[in-house]
Design an enzyme around this catalytic site. Structure first.
Site, PDB file in Angstrom:
ATOM      1  CD  GLU A   1     -12.430  -8.005  22.523  1.00 34.20           C
ATOM      2  OE1 GLU A   1     -12.800  -7.727  21.686  1.00 34.20           O
ATOM      3  OE2 GLU A   1     -11.552  -6.915  22.995  1.00 34.20           O
TER       4      GLU A   1
ATOM      5  CG  ASP B   1      -9.958  -3.166  22.698  1.00 34.74           C
ATOM      6  OD1 ASP B   1     -10.827  -3.612  21.861  1.00 34.74           O
ATOM      7  OD2 ASP B   1      -8.382  -2.709  21.469  1.00 34.74           O
TER       8      ASP B   1
ATOM      9  NE  ARG C   1     -14.440  -4.278  25.523  1.00 32.97           N
ATOM     10  CZ  ARG C   1     -14.193  -3.844  24.305  1.00 32.97           C
ATOM     11  NH1 ARG C   1     -12.875  -3.013  23.989  1.00 32.97           N
ATOM     12  NH2 ARG C   1     -14.284  -4.538  23.493  1.00 32.97           N
TER      13      ARG C   1
ATOM     14  CD1 TRP D   1      -8.190   1.297  14.860  1.00 36.96           C
ATOM     15  CD2 TRP D   1      -8.754   2.962  13.235  1.00 36.96           C
ATOM     16  NE1 TRP D   1      -8.731   0.548  13.884  1.00 36.96           N
ATOM     17  CE2 TRP D   1      -9.897   1.856  12.613  1.00 36.96           C
ATOM     18  CE3 TRP D   1      -9.273   3.948  12.627  1.00 36.96           C
ATOM     19  CZ2 TRP D   1      -9.684   1.192  11.762  1.00 36.96           C
ATOM     20  CZ3 TRP D   1     -10.029   3.767  11.383  1.00 36.96           C
ATOM     21  CH2 TRP D   1     -10.795   2.789  10.901  1.00 36.96           C
TER      22      TRP D   1
ATOM     23  CE  LYS E   1      -8.898 -13.634  21.341  1.00 35.60           C
ATOM     24  NZ  LYS E   1      -8.766 -14.514  20.923  1.00 35.60           N
TER      25      LYS E   1
HETATM   26  C1  ABC Z   1     -11.684  -2.483  10.492  1.00 32.23           C
HETATM   27  C2  ABC Z   1     -12.885  -2.376  10.077  1.00 32.23           C
HETATM   28  C3  ABC Z   1     -13.892  -3.396   9.479  1.00 32.23           C
HETATM   29  C4  ABC Z   1     -12.931  -4.283   9.090  1.00 32.23           C
HETATM   30  C5  ABC Z   1     -12.324  -4.791   9.325  1.00 32.23           C
HETATM   31  C6  ABC Z   1     -11.549  -5.648   9.046  1.00 32.23           C
HETATM   32  O1  ABC Z   1     -10.702  -3.657   9.518  1.00 32.23           O
HETATM   33  O2  ABC Z   1     -13.345  -1.150  10.999  1.00 32.23           O
HETATM   34  O3  ABC Z   1     -14.882  -3.046   8.848  1.00 32.23           O
HETATM   35  O4  ABC Z   1     -14.148  -5.652   8.407  1.00 32.23           O
HETATM   36  C7  ABC Z   1     -11.462  -2.192  15.740  1.00 32.23           C
HETATM   37  C8  ABC Z   1     -12.995  -0.894  15.171  1.00 32.23           C
HETATM   38  C9  ABC Z   1     -12.993  -1.788  14.145  1.00 32.23           C
HETATM   39  C10 ABC Z   1     -12.129  -2.182  13.084  1.00 32.23           C
HETATM   40  C11 ABC Z   1     -10.465  -2.397  13.910  1.00 32.23           C
HETATM   41  C12 ABC Z   1      -8.737  -3.574  12.969  1.00 32.23           C
HETATM   42  O5  ABC Z   1      -9.824  -1.893  14.815  1.00 32.23           O
HETATM   43  O6  ABC Z   1     -13.783  -1.603  15.951  1.00 32.23           O
HETATM   44  O7  ABC Z   1     -14.092  -1.578  12.823  1.00 32.23           O
HETATM   45  O8  ABC Z   1     -12.177  -2.744  11.930  1.00 32.23           O
HETATM   46  O9  ABC Z   1      -9.102  -2.126  12.323  1.00 32.23           O
HETATM   47  C13 ABC Z   1     -11.523  -5.724  20.038  1.00 32.23           C
HETATM   48  C14 ABC Z   1     -12.899  -4.183  20.102  1.00 32.23           C
HETATM   49  C15 ABC Z   1     -13.508  -3.585  18.071  1.00 32.23           C
HETATM   50  C16 ABC Z   1     -11.711  -2.760  17.739  1.00 32.23           C
HETATM   51  C17 ABC Z   1     -10.290  -3.792  18.182  1.00 32.23           C
HETATM   52  C18 ABC Z   1      -9.365  -3.349  17.624  1.00 32.23           C
HETATM   53  C19 ABC Z   1     -10.745  -4.991  19.199  1.00 32.23           C
HETATM   54  O10 ABC Z   1     -13.483  -4.730  20.317  1.00 32.23           O
HETATM   55  O11 ABC Z   1     -13.720  -2.865  17.592  1.00 32.23           O
HETATM   56  O12 ABC Z   1     -11.763  -3.255  16.708  1.00 32.23           O
HETATM   57  O13 ABC Z   1      -8.406  -2.743  18.883  1.00 32.23           O
HETATM   58  C20 ABC Z   1     -10.172 -10.258  17.480  1.00 32.23           C
HETATM   59  C21 ABC Z   1      -9.304  -9.055  19.392  1.00 32.23           C
HETATM   60  C22 ABC Z   1     -10.182  -8.512  19.742  1.00 32.23           C
HETATM   61  C23 ABC Z   1     -11.032  -7.681  18.463  1.00 32.23           C
HETATM   62  C24 ABC Z   1     -11.546  -8.192  17.239  1.00 32.23           C
HETATM   63  C25 ABC Z   1     -12.186  -7.208  15.961  1.00 32.23           C
HETATM   64  O14 ABC Z   1     -10.906  -9.083  17.032  1.00 32.23           O
HETATM   65  O15 ABC Z   1      -9.219 -10.876  19.606  1.00 32.23           O
HETATM   66  O16 ABC Z   1      -9.711  -8.067  20.844  1.00 32.23           O
HETATM   67  N1  ABC Z   1     -11.842  -6.498  19.229  1.00 32.23           N
HETATM   68  C26 ABC Z   1     -11.928 -14.831  16.582  1.00 32.23           C
HETATM   69  C27 ABC Z   1     -10.297 -14.855  17.583  1.00 32.23           C
HETATM   70  C28 ABC Z   1     -10.555 -13.125  17.932  1.00 32.23           C
HETATM   71  C29 ABC Z   1     -11.030 -12.396  17.421  1.00 32.23           C
HETATM   72  C30 ABC Z   1     -12.001 -12.393  15.936  1.00 32.23           C
HETATM   73  C31 ABC Z   1     -12.220 -11.746  14.841  1.00 32.23           C
HETATM   74  O17 ABC Z   1     -12.175 -14.034  15.682  1.00 32.23           O
HETATM   75  O18 ABC Z   1     -10.414 -15.935  18.364  1.00 32.23           O
HETATM   76  O19 ABC Z   1      -9.200 -12.895  19.194  1.00 32.23           O
HETATM   77  O20 ABC Z   1     -11.123 -11.631  17.632  1.00 32.23           O
HETATM   78  O21 ABC Z   1     -11.799 -11.347  14.592  1.00 32.23           O
HETATM   79  C32 ABC Z   1     -15.818 -17.590  17.372  1.00 32.23           C
HETATM   80  C33 ABC Z   1     -14.369 -18.428  18.304  1.00 32.23           C
HETATM   81  C34 ABC Z   1     -13.581 -17.288  18.199  1.00 32.23           C
HETATM   82  C35 ABC Z   1     -13.344 -16.441  17.546  1.00 32.23           C
HETATM   83  C36 ABC Z   1     -14.855 -16.775  16.263  1.00 32.23           C
HETATM   84  C37 ABC Z   1     -14.893 -15.461  14.906  1.00 32.23           C
HETATM   85  O22 ABC Z   1     -15.579 -17.311  16.869  1.00 32.23           O
HETATM   86  O23 ABC Z   1     -14.549 -19.011  19.241  1.00 32.23           O
HETATM   87  O24 ABC Z   1     -11.869 -17.681  18.579  1.00 32.23           O
HETATM   88  O25 ABC Z   1     -13.032 -15.578  17.463  1.00 32.23           O
HETATM   89  O26 ABC Z   1     -16.419 -19.548  17.275  1.00 32.23           O
END
Ligand code: ABC
Ligand code: CA
Length: 495
Positions: free
Chosen positions: A240, A216, A214, A90, A219
């Site tokens: 990522e 974040d 790395r 964050w 895409k």
């Molecule tokens: C917070 C809370 C959690 C709560 C959540 C709703 O909110 O902490 O307890 O459950 C950071 C934190 C998280 C936090 C989030 C939001 O921020 O680490 O703890 O969660 O506040 C990166 C990082 C990730 C980070 C962020 C944000 C980005 O690695 O740790 O989160 O800075 C998307 C993004 C990706 C992101 C990920 C978490 O969400 O693209 O950059 N990661 C689909 C989409 C993806 C998407 C994914 C998850 O869903 O295509 O783009 O990622 O939402 C496959 C499909 C995929 C599909 C998956 C689920 O299934 O082919 O396309 O992905 O079959």
């Protein structure tokens, strides 16, 4: 360092707050530190850049030579509906260090400690978004300033909309997060934003001697942004790109947006093939072949089987044999292996965030069988990487992986001098075998499984037949090398 300098490395992904506890030499930057680190509390557990230094022997002892740490920039530092920013994603101000993880001197000390061991430092970088506790904050510059955001004017953000994943324009211009905690989408087409970020990252990688980034949410920013940013960084960038769409993901390399991306496509293939006993091996084979075709440089992809956004491998798949097979695929297939902290300790609590982010210290950093399996895979990788004269000069790094045989439950992958013969049959031994024709060796060749150091002889036409009834081999992976190569590398010499 450049992409090419990274291709023979193995990366350890850790969460700075969770990898090593505060100590006398590495005092915590947060207090009070909970006596028990309970992931559901979503708060700081005391790890810092200095405490990572305390445990570098443990990482290096596994044969790992690069460390990816959590984002280092300043985060929102108040309570949120998802509690606290212990994970570091964050980011409110990319340009300022996160005092929760240490000081300027501490980050320099970590960088120097890694380099003194010949190890690389990779830093996670978040530029796509800035958290806000109010969705309407996009129109309220005062509130943004109060949040400590670097971007103080509404023009530095894209107008509010939640992402629609069926529309790539929306993925790039709309907002991550949710109504509890919006992640305001930074206007990465704004010239001031672009130049501020470029001069920061250039200065940052130099000041702290960072070896790789790395990226974040890669895409979520139009591809045209990245060559300028990564060019300014001057180091290896791995993005990522979360998702299974290989055609989309491969554009990061084919369009030269970035050196490489994390291996989400192969991850889904490994889950298909090895995620359940008698799983979908043809799914693995299909994806593996698509990855090799679609990416110009598959050897730069970051191969993982778990991370901080995904379930722990052992949460969904308890069988240790399946995990061992999956890890051989992870280490032998084209790419840079990435071990997520706790993978080596068989951590299994964690179907999702935040449970997949437990503190490592309760494990006592034990020398587990899985730790040893990873150490052995790294040792073999390093040995074959260091010697270009094996297998008629078809070196490990310069040879592309090739699936040479498969069945519904088995697969054989050749990469240079190594031949991995893997199965998803699982632990119970089975009265079954898998014959790999065209192994690459001629008939009556002496070969060795370098995981067990047992010798085998090829049959007619060089066929290698492996048995899953053989003592000690129920469902285990095999990794073959010629007897001559094994001798010249000394990887099985017990004296
Ligand atoms: C917070 C809370 C959690 C709560 C959540 C709703 O909110 O902490 O307890 O459950 C950071 C934190 C998280 C936090 C989030 C939001 O921020 O680490 O703890 O969660 O506040 C990166 C990082 C990730 C980070 C962020 C944000 C980005 O690695 O740790 O989160 O800075 C998307 C993004 C990706 C992101 C990920 C978490 O969400 O693209 O950059 N990661 C689909 C989409 C993806 C998407 C994914 C998850 O869903 O295509 O783009 O990622 O939402 C496959 C499909 C995929 C599909 C998956 C689920 O299934 O082919 O396309 O992905 O079959
Ligand atoms: Ca964006």
């Amino acid at each position: 360092l450049t992409a090419e300098q990274w291709k023979g490395k193995t990366i350890y992904q850790l969460i700075t707050d969770r990898f090593a506890p505060a100590s006398d030499t590495a005092p915590a930057r947060t207090s009070p530190i909970p006596t028990v680190c309970n992931p559901i509390d979503q708060t700081w557990c005391g790890g810092t850049w200095l405490s990572v230094i305390d445990k570098l022997d443990y990482i290096q002892g596994m044969g790992i030579d690069a460390v990816w740490i959590s984002p280092i920039s300043k985060n929102i530092d108040v309570h949120t509906p998802y509690n606290y920013a212990y994970h570091g994603y964050w980011v409110t101000d990319p340009l300022t260090l996160n005092p929760r993880f240490g000081s300027d001197a501490d980050l320099k000390a970590l960088s120097a400690a890694l380099h003194a061991r010949g190890m690389y430092l990779m830093v996670d970088v978040v530029v796509n978004n800035i958290p806000s506790l109010s969705v309407n904050a996009s129109t309220n510059a005062t509130a943004l300033t109060a949040d400590g955001s670097r971007w103080t004017d509404p023009s530095y953000f894209h107008p509010f909309c939640w992402i629609d994943y069926n529309n790539q324009t929306s993925v790039e211009y709309c907002w991550l997060g949710d109504e509890n905690l919006a992640l305001m989408d930074v206007n990465t087409e704004n010239q001031y934003v672009i130049s501020t970020l470029q001069s920061w990252i250039s200065n940052f990688t130099t000041t702290y001697q960072i070896d790789g980034l790395r990226i974040d949410a890669a895409k979520h920013i139009p591809g045209a942004f990245w060559p300028g940013f990564c060019g300014a960084a001057g180091v290896f960038c791995i993005g990522e790109v979360y998702g299974s769409d290989i055609g989309f993901a491969s554009q990061f390399q084919t369009q030269s947006w970035m050196d490489s991306i994390l291996g989400y496509p192969l991850y889904y293939g490994i889950v298909d093939g090895f995620g359940t006993p008698n799983g979908n091996m043809s799914g693995f084979v299909t994806i593996a072949n698509q990855v090799l075709t679609a990416f110009p440089k598959p050897y730069l992809l970051g191969n993982f089987i778990e991370n901080h956004d995904l379930p722990r491998w052992r949460n969904t798949t308890v069988d240790p044999q399946l995990a061992y097979n999956a890890m051989v695929a992870q280490f032998v297939f084209d790419g840079i292996p990435i071990v997520y902290y706790g993978q080596e300790q068989d951590f299994s609590n964690g179907a999702a965030d935040p449970y997949n982010r437990a503190a490592l210290w309760p494990s006592n950093y034990t020398n587990t069988s899985t730790y040893q399996h990873i150490a052995r895979l790294n040792m073999i990788r390093k040995a074959v990487i260091a010697n270009n004269t094996l297998f008629n000069g078809q070196s490990f790094l310069n040879s592309t992986s090739k699936i040479i045989a498969s069945t519904a439950t088995d697969v054989a992958i050749r990469k240079g001098p190594l031949l991995a013969v893997l199965t998803n049959r699982g632990s119970p031994s089975q009265n079954a075998s898998f014959g790999v024709t065209q192994s690459g060796w001629s008939s009556q060749s002496s070969v060795v499984d370098v995981l067990s150091c047992k010798s085998f002889t090829t049959g007619a036409d060089g066929t290698i037949s492996v048995s899953y009834a053989a003592p000690g081999y129920g469902g285990m992976p095999y990794l073959f090398m010629s007897q001559a190569d094994v001798q010249s590398l000394g990887v099985c010499s017990s004296g």
